[in-house]
Every structure is written in C-alpha cells, then in structure tokens.
Design an enzyme around this catalytic site. Structure first.
Site, PDB file in Angstrom:
ATOM      1  N   ASN A 137      37.138  35.004  36.348  1.00  0.00           N
ATOM      2  CA  ASN A 137      38.590  34.694  35.547  1.00  0.00           C
ATOM      3  C   ASN A 137      38.185  35.387  34.082  1.00  0.00           C
ATOM      4  O   ASN A 137      38.353  35.096  33.104  1.00  0.00           O
ATOM      5  CB  ASN A 137      38.303  33.351  35.304  1.00  0.00           C
ATOM      6  CG  ASN A 137      39.630  33.045  34.808  1.00  0.00           C
ATOM      7  OD1 ASN A 137      40.667  33.557  34.772  1.00  0.00           O
ATOM      8  ND2 ASN A 137      39.901  31.501  33.981  1.00  0.00           N
ATOM      9  N   GLU A 169      38.671  38.884  39.819  1.00  0.00           N
ATOM     10  CA  GLU A 169      39.762  38.429  38.639  1.00  0.00           C
ATOM     11  C   GLU A 169      38.880  39.086  37.419  1.00  0.00           C
ATOM     12  O   GLU A 169      38.817  38.316  36.388  1.00  0.00           O
ATOM     13  CB  GLU A 169      40.211  37.146  38.465  1.00  0.00           C
ATOM     14  CG  GLU A 169      41.260  36.763  37.842  1.00  0.00           C
ATOM     15  CD  GLU A 169      41.948  35.469  37.838  1.00  0.00           C
ATOM     16  OE1 GLU A 169      43.024  35.157  37.346  1.00  0.00           O
ATOM     17  OE2 GLU A 169      41.447  34.692  38.584  1.00  0.00           O
ATOM     18  N   TYR A 194      39.826  40.069  46.498  1.00  0.00           N
ATOM     19  CA  TYR A 194      40.533  39.136  45.616  1.00  0.00           C
ATOM     20  C   TYR A 194      41.737  38.839  46.189  1.00  0.00           C
ATOM     21  O   TYR A 194      42.758  39.581  45.868  1.00  0.00           O
ATOM     22  CB  TYR A 194      40.372  39.351  44.254  1.00  0.00           C
ATOM     23  CG  TYR A 194      41.262  38.430  43.446  1.00  0.00           C
ATOM     24  CD1 TYR A 194      41.281  37.103  43.619  1.00  0.00           C
ATOM     25  CD2 TYR A 194      42.023  39.002  42.279  1.00  0.00           C
ATOM     26  CE1 TYR A 194      42.199  36.222  42.696  1.00  0.00           C
ATOM     27  CE2 TYR A 194      42.788  37.981  41.557  1.00  0.00           C
ATOM     28  CZ  TYR A 194      42.675  36.764  41.549  1.00  0.00           C
ATOM     29  OH  TYR A 194      43.620  36.062  40.922  1.00  0.00           O
ATOM     30  N   ASP A 233      37.356  35.502  46.815  1.00  0.00           N
ATOM     31  CA  ASP A 233      38.558  34.537  46.531  1.00  0.00           C
ATOM     32  C   ASP A 233      39.450  34.843  47.489  1.00  0.00           C
ATOM     33  O   ASP A 233      40.316  35.646  47.202  1.00  0.00           O
ATOM     34  CB  ASP A 233      39.084  34.568  44.940  1.00  0.00           C
ATOM     35  CG  ASP A 233      39.832  33.549  44.932  1.00  0.00           C
ATOM     36  OD1 ASP A 233      40.119  32.760  45.760  1.00  0.00           O
ATOM     37  OD2 ASP A 233      40.253  33.459  43.616  1.00  0.00           O
ATOM     38  N   ASN A 244      41.772  32.367  48.306  1.00  0.00           N
ATOM     39  CA  ASN A 244      43.027  31.847  48.045  1.00  0.00           C
ATOM     40  C   ASN A 244      43.655  30.986  48.984  1.00  0.00           C
ATOM     41  O   ASN A 244      45.028  31.053  49.074  1.00  0.00           O
ATOM     42  CB  ASN A 244      43.859  32.626  47.239  1.00  0.00           C
ATOM     43  CG  ASN A 244      43.998  32.692  45.873  1.00  0.00           C
ATOM     44  OD1 ASN A 244      44.129  31.666  45.196  1.00  0.00           O
ATOM     45  ND2 ASN A 244      44.057  33.787  45.338  1.00  0.00           N
ATOM     46  N   ASP A 284      36.781  28.991  36.018  1.00  0.00           N
ATOM     47  CA  ASP A 284      37.468  27.877  36.659  1.00  0.00           C
ATOM     48  C   ASP A 284      37.041  27.862  38.206  1.00  0.00           C
ATOM     49  O   ASP A 284      37.358  27.011  38.976  1.00  0.00           O
ATOM     50  CB  ASP A 284      39.142  27.999  36.817  1.00  0.00           C
ATOM     51  CG  ASP A 284      39.807  28.897  37.075  1.00  0.00           C
ATOM     52  OD1 ASP A 284      38.821  30.150  37.301  1.00  0.00           O
ATOM     53  OD2 ASP A 284      40.920  29.483  37.402  1.00  0.00           O
ATOM     54  N   HIS A 285      36.151  28.940  38.412  1.00  0.00           N
ATOM     55  CA  HIS A 285      35.471  28.847  39.853  1.00  0.00           C
ATOM     56  C   HIS A 285      34.228  28.923  39.608  1.00  0.00           C
ATOM     57  O   HIS A 285      33.513  28.927  38.676  1.00  0.00           O
ATOM     58  CB  HIS A 285      35.871  30.237  40.756  1.00  0.00           C
ATOM     59  CG  HIS A 285      37.112  30.335  41.044  1.00  0.00           C
ATOM     60  ND1 HIS A 285      37.579  30.424  42.250  1.00  0.00           N
ATOM     61  CD2 HIS A 285      38.272  30.718  40.345  1.00  0.00           C
ATOM     62  CE1 HIS A 285      39.157  30.363  42.227  1.00  0.00           C
ATOM     63  NE2 HIS A 285      39.450  30.821  41.002  1.00  0.00           N
ATOM     64  N   CYS A 308      48.930  10.600  31.533  1.00  0.00           N
ATOM     65  CA  CYS A 308      47.518   9.960  31.157  1.00  0.00           C
ATOM     66  C   CYS A 308      46.440  10.963  30.626  1.00  0.00           C
ATOM     67  O   CYS A 308      46.594  12.058  31.123  1.00  0.00           O
ATOM     68  CB  CYS A 308      46.752   9.106  32.202  1.00  0.00           C
ATOM     69  SG  CYS A 308      45.252   8.630  32.202  1.00  0.00           S
ATOM     70  N   CYS A 320      45.660   8.026  35.896  1.00  0.00           N
ATOM     71  CA  CYS A 320      46.455   7.164  36.575  1.00  0.00           C
ATOM     72  C   CYS A 320      47.777   7.867  36.599  1.00  0.00           C
ATOM     73  O   CYS A 320      47.926   9.045  36.394  1.00  0.00           O
ATOM     74  CB  CYS A 320      46.648   5.917  35.762  1.00  0.00           C
ATOM     75  SG  CYS A 320      47.477   6.077  34.035  1.00  0.00           S
TER      76      CYS A 320
END
Length: 563
Positions: free
Chosen positions: A9, A34, A142, A183, A185, A314-315, A539, A553
């Site tokens: 990323n 990425e 990718y 990745d 996807n 995020d991976h 939330c 929630c």
C-alpha cells in the site's frame, strides 16, 4: 528458500528504510504489490538496496497508482525477468516465453491488460534435495479490483484472471515450476471471509478461483493432474478461441498452499478496512495468496502461513518455505532497475532538480557558496592597505564580514528616530518648561483635572516639592497610559470572543450510540449516488462481527439540517 508476498500500500510510505524493511521480512524473494510508484518517482534508496536486485512494473495510465515490485536477494538473482503477462513488454534476451494461445483476446485488450503495472515475472534456477536443477518461474501479480455494478471494470478484471491462468498453465506445460503470488482481490471460500453473504459463491472472482485451483481437500495430490495438462490444452485450444475463460473441464493444477497446510483455520485474514478500524477486531478477508503447481508443492513446499503481526499496510504478508537451494545468475537481467540509465549515472532525472536537500547537504552548499563568494585579494576590489590610514584596518574588518548572510534586526531600524528637544538639552527640564511647553501636556495621558492643579501650583509660586518634574510626569503618564490600554484591550478581546461565540456556535454534540452509549462518529457518504456528500453518525467502535460485543453496534443516524 522463502518466498513472500505483501500488498505494501505504497512503498514510499514506509516508515523505515527499505533495506531494514526487507531484512525484517526474512525472505529470499519478496513480491510487493500496490507500490504506487511510476518510473519518475523512483529514487536511489528504493532501487539500489544493498544485497538485493529489484524489478518494477509501473502503471502507464496514472501516476501513483497500482504497480508491483519483486526484490531478490543476491543469492537468488534471476536469470530472466519480464514485465507483464502478454509478452509485449518483454525485452529481447529476457523473454521468458510461454504465453499460451492468446487468440481469444484482441490487440487492444492485451495492450490494456499490461498497461496498469500489475505483473512482474522472474525466472530462477533452483536445486532440489537430490541435486537436480529446475527452472522456477515466480509470477507477482496485483489483480484488479472491480465494483460489481461497474460492468466494464468487472470485465477487465475477469480478462486479467484468465490471461494469468493462460500464462501460468503454459509455463507448467513447458516443464517449469510456477509460483503465482500476490493480491488476487477475491476470497475463495466462505471460511476466507468475515461475513459471507448468501450469494457469496456466485461472485465471478470466486468462480474463476474454482476453475484455477485444485481441490484443497487434505490428502495426497494426484501426480497425474499435471501430466494430463498437455493433452487437455491441445484438445480444447480450438474450442476456447472465442471465449476468454478456460473450459470447466481443464485440469486444475495449482493449489492454495496456505489452505493445504491449514484447511480448517478460522479467521485467517490478510486484509482489513483501515477506515473502520476492522483490524482491531480481525474483521477482514483473505485475498493474498501463494499458489504453486501441484508437482512443486509435492516435492518442495514445506510450509505456508500468514503474518498478521506485520503492520504498515491494510494487508499483511504471506510467506512460504521451500526445501531447495537457489542457484544465482551471474548476470543481472536487463529489466533490473539498476540498469536504468538514471541509476547508472548516464542521465539525470528531471525530478532531481526539484527534490529538497537534506540539512547536511544544505549546510555543505552554503559553506561552498560562502568560500566562493569571499574575495581572495583586496586588490580585486580596489582596496589598498595603508599603514597611515587609521581607519583602513577597521574598514577591512568590516568588509570581511559574511557578505551572504543578511543583517538581521527589527523592521523599525530602517526608519530614522526623531530626536526630542529634551534629548538635545541633555534631558534637563526646568519648572517653567512644564508650563511653557504645551505639547508635553498634550502628549500625556494624565487626567486633565490633576494636571491643571499641578500646573497652577507651579505658576503661583509653589514650592519646588509641588512642581512637576519630567521624571515624575513621564512615569505617571506612562503608567496611566498602560493601564488604559490594558483595560481597553481586555474589553475588546472579551467583546470579540462573545461575538465569535454567537456567530460560530459549532456543531451540536454527537448523539450516543445505542449499544455502548458512547458519542458517535460523524461520517460522510463518498460513494457516488443519491446520498453522495450526506453526513451520518455511527458507533465509534471498530467494525466487527455482530456477535462481538466489543465491535461496532448497528447505530446509524442521518444528520438532518436545521430549518
């Protein structure tokens, strides 16, 4: 030998040096996706990493988008390297070949599929435990992401999947071992997704994975699967010319190595939403894989696991180990980024003229500039040393001050100060001066009544004790002026604050969520549609499974504008 894949990323967003990052991953072949760099954004720190050779594929459509990179230790230097899957970006002697039958694709489709920088292919020589030599091809991909509602992008994604399968199977058919990493996807099974819906299996990406992967049921894989590939491909090549996807009857010769070693592991995810903080509750998907052909898996693959403890994206990475010994090439492939002219010293990148210098380089440049600007000889400036001139030495010293550094000071130094009459007379003032100088009275801030009384005492022959001296008058007037200004300033600030509070009252307090009674977070709809730009409350907890009490929630409140 270890092979690792990781969607980083943004390679330039790393908080540590690339060398330190690669070493910490403890792998011989490191495949990154990425990267978000194009050739003009590469720098020496990313390209020339001590102990590694690097190979990049860049997007030709957008800058800072997509991109993959493969880093290989010097002990695993590839013999060939190629950008893309179609072969159209291959460079002469580095051509790995084996592209399969591409007649089902148009020229425009093939060119488009290699234009986003989504694949790097490297070929390595390895030695098995018995001493036999094999050619190992690593395909770092990718795969595109596509919104199900975007039919054009979804078609592009499926074309990429089928081109990848065509190339991988052609390489196996030619007798090479193949590893496909990256990745993808798409999550394959329901176990690979945190919240699979009722139509989970109907997703086109999962259907393609079913056609590409061998059954992951634990047990001995059939060695006849790969040997039947040649006959199957030959018999079906003509029937597949008018369609992009392989036939359902084609052999599935690749395996998901992680699921072969961990067939029932739950919550083994590799990607989480950073926007909702889902990594805190492990509410994610598994879309990063290491696929190998059946023969390679049976003979050499010893383990495969995910590495959720590694942060920075995020991976998370996925790493596989193989029982083989790499045989490095003695020559770097032409595609190696070290062979780029801008990193061989043959040409200078335009971006280098606009990059900020480090503090050490700035100091060095200033020092050189000062030395070059300082006069070597007084005679060049028409200055002569004369022993009889008492001011010559001082003038030389004054001139030898740093000519580059500007004189610093207050802005008021540029305006001449007016000399008062008091200063001209030695700051002495008689009692009569107080009366005869009306301008002094006007310049004071003393109350008129008190000032007139003191002046009357002086003119009526009052004692010297009652006369106004310059010092006392100035002190009193100064004190009164400061007090008046302070009071006025405080009142002005108070009035301004009250006015701004009335004008800018700020947003209303956030409502409390229903599940945890905590102040909600304000969000904005960014997805194109009728609600684009609207605001809503949710939330504050991270996203998670509905049965997790620590997760978010179901509070959702639209923000309504006051009428």
């Amino acid at each position: 030998m270890n092979i690792l894949t990781w969607n980083i990323n943004g390679i330039r967003a790393s908080k540590v040096a690339i060398k330190e990052l690669l070493d910490s991953l403890d792998s011989d072949i490191i495949c990154l996706q990425e990267t978000k760099v194009t050739r003009d954004l590469l720098d020496d720190a990313i390209v020339n990493v001590d102990g590694y050779s690097s190979y990049f594929s860049f997007s030709r459509k957008r800058t800072g988008y997509s991109g993959v990179a493969t880093y290989c230790r010097n002990s695993v230097t590839p013999s060939r390297a190629e950008e893309g899957l179609t072969g159209r970006l291959a460079k002469g002697s580095d051509d790995i070949g084996c592209y399969g039958n591409q007649t089902s694709f148009t020229n425009e489709e093939l060119q488009s599929l290699d234009s986003e920088g989504r694949a790097i292919v490297t070929q390595h020589t390895i030695k098995d435990t018995e001493g036999g030599l094999h050619e190992l091809v690593v395909i770092n991909v990718y795969c595109p992401r596509a919104d199900p509602d975007n039919q054009e992008r979804m078609a592009y994604k499926l074309h990429f999947y089928n081109l990848l399968q065509l190339r991988a199977e052609a390489l196996v058919k030619a007798g090479r071992h193949v590893v496909v990493v990256g990745d993808i996807n798409a999550s394959h099974r329901r176990i690979d997704n945190c919240d699979p819906g009722p139509d989970f299996e109907e997703h086109p990406g999962r259907q393609w994975l079913n056609s590409f992967l061998h059954d992951n049921t634990p047990g001995k894989l059939s060695s006849e699967t790969e040997t039947s590939l040649t006959l199957t491909n030959d018999s079906e090549s003509s029937s597949n010319k008018q369609q992009h996807k392989p036939s359902d009857s084609s052999p599935r010769i690749f395996v998901d190595t992680f699921r072969r070693f961990h067939p029932t592991r739950q919550k083994a995810f590799t990607c989480w939403s950073t926007r909702t903080g889902a990594r805190q509750t492990n509410y994610g998907t598994r879309i990063d894989y290491i696929f190998t052909n059946v023969g390679l898996f049976q003979r050499m693959v010893t383990s495969c696991d995910i590495m959720p403890e590694v942060e920075g994206s995020d991976h998370c990475p996925v790493k596989a180990s193989m029982s083989c010994e790499p045989v490095p090439s003695t020559k770097l492939p032409e595609l190696c980024s070290r062979n780029m002219p801008e990193f061989l010293g043959k040409q200078q990148k335009l971006l280098s003229f606009f990059q900020k210098l480090s503090p050490s380089k700035v100091a060095l440049a200033r020092k050189v500039e000062m030395q070059e600007s300082r006069p070597r000889d007084d005679s060049k400036l028409g200055l002569k040393r004369t022993g009889s001139d008492p001011g010559s030495h001082r003038s030389q010293k004054k001139f030898k001050m740093d000519p580059i550094e500007p004189r610093r000071g207050s802005l008021m130094n540029f305006f001449p100060k007016k000399k008062s009459q008091e200063a001209d007379s030695g700051n002495k003032m008689t009692d009569a001066d107080v009366v005869t100088k009306p301008e002094l009275v006007k310049s004071t801030s003393m109350p008129p009544a008190d000032l007139n009384a003191m002046i009357d005492n002086n003119t009526n022959g009052g004692s010297p004790d009652t006369c106004i001296s310059e010092t006392s008058l100035n002190l009193k007037s100064k004190r009164f002026s400061q007090d008046s200004l302070t009071d006025g300033s405080n009142r002005s600030k108070a009035n301004s604050a009250s006015v701004w509070k009335q004008l800018l009252s700020g947003p209303p307090p956030a409502p409390a969520c229903k599940g945890h009674n905590e102040p909600c977070l304000l969000r904005t709809v960014k997805k194109p549609g009728p609600n684009l730009g609207k605001k809503f409350y949710v939330c504050p907890r991270p996203e998670g499974h509905k049965n997790n009490p620590e997760a978010r929630c179901n509070t959702f409140i639209w923000v309504t504008k006051a009428k």
